[in-house]
Design an enzyme around this catalytic site. Structure first.
Site: not given
Ligand SMILES: C[S@@+](CC[C@H](N)C(=O)[O-])C[C@H]1O[C@@H](n2cnc3c(N)ncnc32)[C@H](O)[C@@H]1O
Length: 459
Positions: A43-44, A226, A249, A271, A302, A333, A384, A413
């Site tokens: 209307p307006t 991490p 990975d 792996k 990682g 990590a 690990m 973590g």
């Molecule tokens: C094959 S190693 C690789 C490490 C990786 N290149 C790094 O610099 O953190 C894998 C191990 O890293 C550790 N890891 C990697 N990410 C992690 C996270 N977010 N929290 C705790 N541990 C972690 C664990 O001990 C895991 O078994």
């Protein structure tokens, strides 16, 4: 996703606006910017809408809404303060399959308006699906400050030379690289500053110098950190957004992967401890094959690729075959887990050194220099180590590291599932059996762990 963002073309399309107040005026402005053919029923009208009517830019019917008004329109917006009218408009439009928006009444809408960042032809729509409009506006404000005002000019320049550039390159990837160089370099800066003539000249010069040869491939060995995607380096982010292939990975978080270029092919070579899904030789072969095929390959790992990441082995193969590569470090990590748990790895009162070890060997044994590791005033970080935790703690106690030495076991973590289990050498293995933490886990041993109570900021 509750709403799918789509960009609607309204060029010369008949659109209907019910209502003539200030909100209707804002909607009219938007529709006119999109070149809609707009009719207003109200209307307006506000002064601004009346001016538009007088200038012949919109049609006006000075009356309230009535049945069948929506018929024949391409899109309808109801912006009245009458709930009954709004509901009627919505019902009628939806029963005729006409997209309809009722201002501030999401349940009556078949589409909603996003907050808009307009750098036409680059347009960004931001929506919270109607649940947090203030937050959507804040995001918009942030983007407004981040994006150059001349972005639209750069896009227009690209549009003008799109076909010329297309004709120059037979190789689509080479063409994409050319545009990426233009958009990231001085020619883009000239355009942002409004120096279009110089920008055009620069673009044509760059094109004349660019040859149409398939680009050589390259491998980027990238540390994905991490888990928390905000811990990626700027360089890792850039490379991820330019990748053709991403070979990643198990430890790479989904949030990090989400930052990669959408069109990139993703190959999982994860792996697990007991299940080597893709043998290392095959990963090396994949890297070589794709790089030799001219692809930009990101090998995403990682943490940091050079920390228990077999990064060295992967680049050895590349060197042997003369494939170009770059290594981009990530936050390992140990750093991520320690920081996000409030456990400094060194501290003047506790530890003057820090040792990183793997608690898992190829044959599943744990074989370390226990005398060295059991020395005081140091921090041990064990990657690990979950499976071997009983053996590790027993060995350290046997070599005289006090059984009450604090131990932190950190699960996943820096991610949303970050969890810290605090114990000591005597009890950690039992605690792990009892609490069954989820991998990946990292173990920190040393009196620095006692600082966790006070310094933990990440509760
Ligand atoms: C094959 S190693 C690789 C490490 C990786 N290149 C790094 O610099 O953190 C894998 C191990 O890293 C550790 N890891 C990697 N990410 C992690 C996270 N977010 N929290 C705790 N541990 C972690 C664990 O001990 C895991 O078994």
């Amino acid at each position: 996703m509750d709403y799918l963002p789509l960009f609607h073309t309204l060029d010369q399309k008949k659109c209907l606006l019910i209502g003539g107040g200030s909100i209707a005026t804002r909607k009219a402005r938007l529709l006119l910017e999109a070149h809609a053919h707009l009719t207003v029923i109200a209307p307006t009208l506000t002064n601004e809408l009346s001016d538009l009517v007088q200038r012949g830019e919109i049609s006006h019917q000075a009356r309230p809404f009535k049945s069948n008004d929506t018929l024949g329109f391409h899109l309808v917006i109801s912006a009245t303060d009458n709930d009954l009218t709004n509901a009627q408009v919505s019902k009628e439009a939806q029963s005729n399959n006409i997209p309809v928006n009722v201002v501030d009444q999401p349940t009556l809408c078949s589409f909603i308006f996003p907050a808009i960042v307009d750098r036409s032809p680059i347009t960004i729509g931001i929506s919270s699906g109607g649940v947090a409009p203030v937050l959507a506006r804040l995001v918009r404000a942030k983007l407004e400050t981040l994006l150059p005002h001349g972005l639209g000019k750069l896009a227009s320049l690209a549009a003008e030379y799109r076909q010329t550039v297309k004709n120059h390159f037979t190789n689509a990837k080479q063409r994409r690289l050319f545009w990426e160089t233009i958009f990231n370099g001085p020619i883009a800066d000239l355009s942002y500053q409004g120096q279009q003539a110089e920008a055009e000249k620069g673009l044509l010069q760059a094109l004349a110098q660019a040859n149409d040869v398939a680009p050589a491939g390259k491998v980027y060995l990238v540390g994905g950190g991490p888990g928390d995607p905000e811990l990626l380096t700027l360089k890792a982010l850039r490379v991820l957004q330019q990748a053709d292939i991403i070979i990643y990975d198990r430890l790479v978080s989904a949030d990090v992967l989400n930052l990669a270029r959408r069109d990139a092919e993703r190959i999982y070579v994860g792996k697990k401890r007991s299940d080597h899904s893709v043998p290392q030789e095959n990963i090396n072969a994949l890297l070589l094959r794709y790089a030799k095929d001219g692809q930009r390959v990101v090998r995403l790992k990682g943490g940091d690729p050079f920390m228990f990441g077999r990064g060295g082995e992967e680049i050895e193969t590349l060197i042997d075959d003369k494939v170009a590569f770059e290594v981009i470090p990530g936050i390992t990590a140990a750093s991520g887990c320690a920081s996000y748990s409030g456990i400094p790895l060194t501290h003047r009162d506790h530890a003057q050194s820090c040792t990183f070890v793997t608690g898992h060997l190829k044959d599943n044994s744990v074989n370390l220099d226990w005398d060295q590791l059991a020395k005081p005033n140091q921090t041990l970080v064990i990657y690990m180590g979950l499976l071997g935790i009983r053996q590790i703690s027993e060995k350290l106690i046997q070599r005289n590291l006090p059984s009450n030495t604090p131990v932190a076991l950190i699960q996943k973590g820096t991610t949303h599932e970050h969890k810290v289990i605090i114990s000591d050498l005597m009890d950690i293995a039992d605690k792990v059996e009892q609490l069954k933490p989820k991998p990946p886990t990292l173990i920190i041993i040393g009196t620095v762990v006692s600082l966790h109570n006070k310094l933990n900021w990440n509760r």
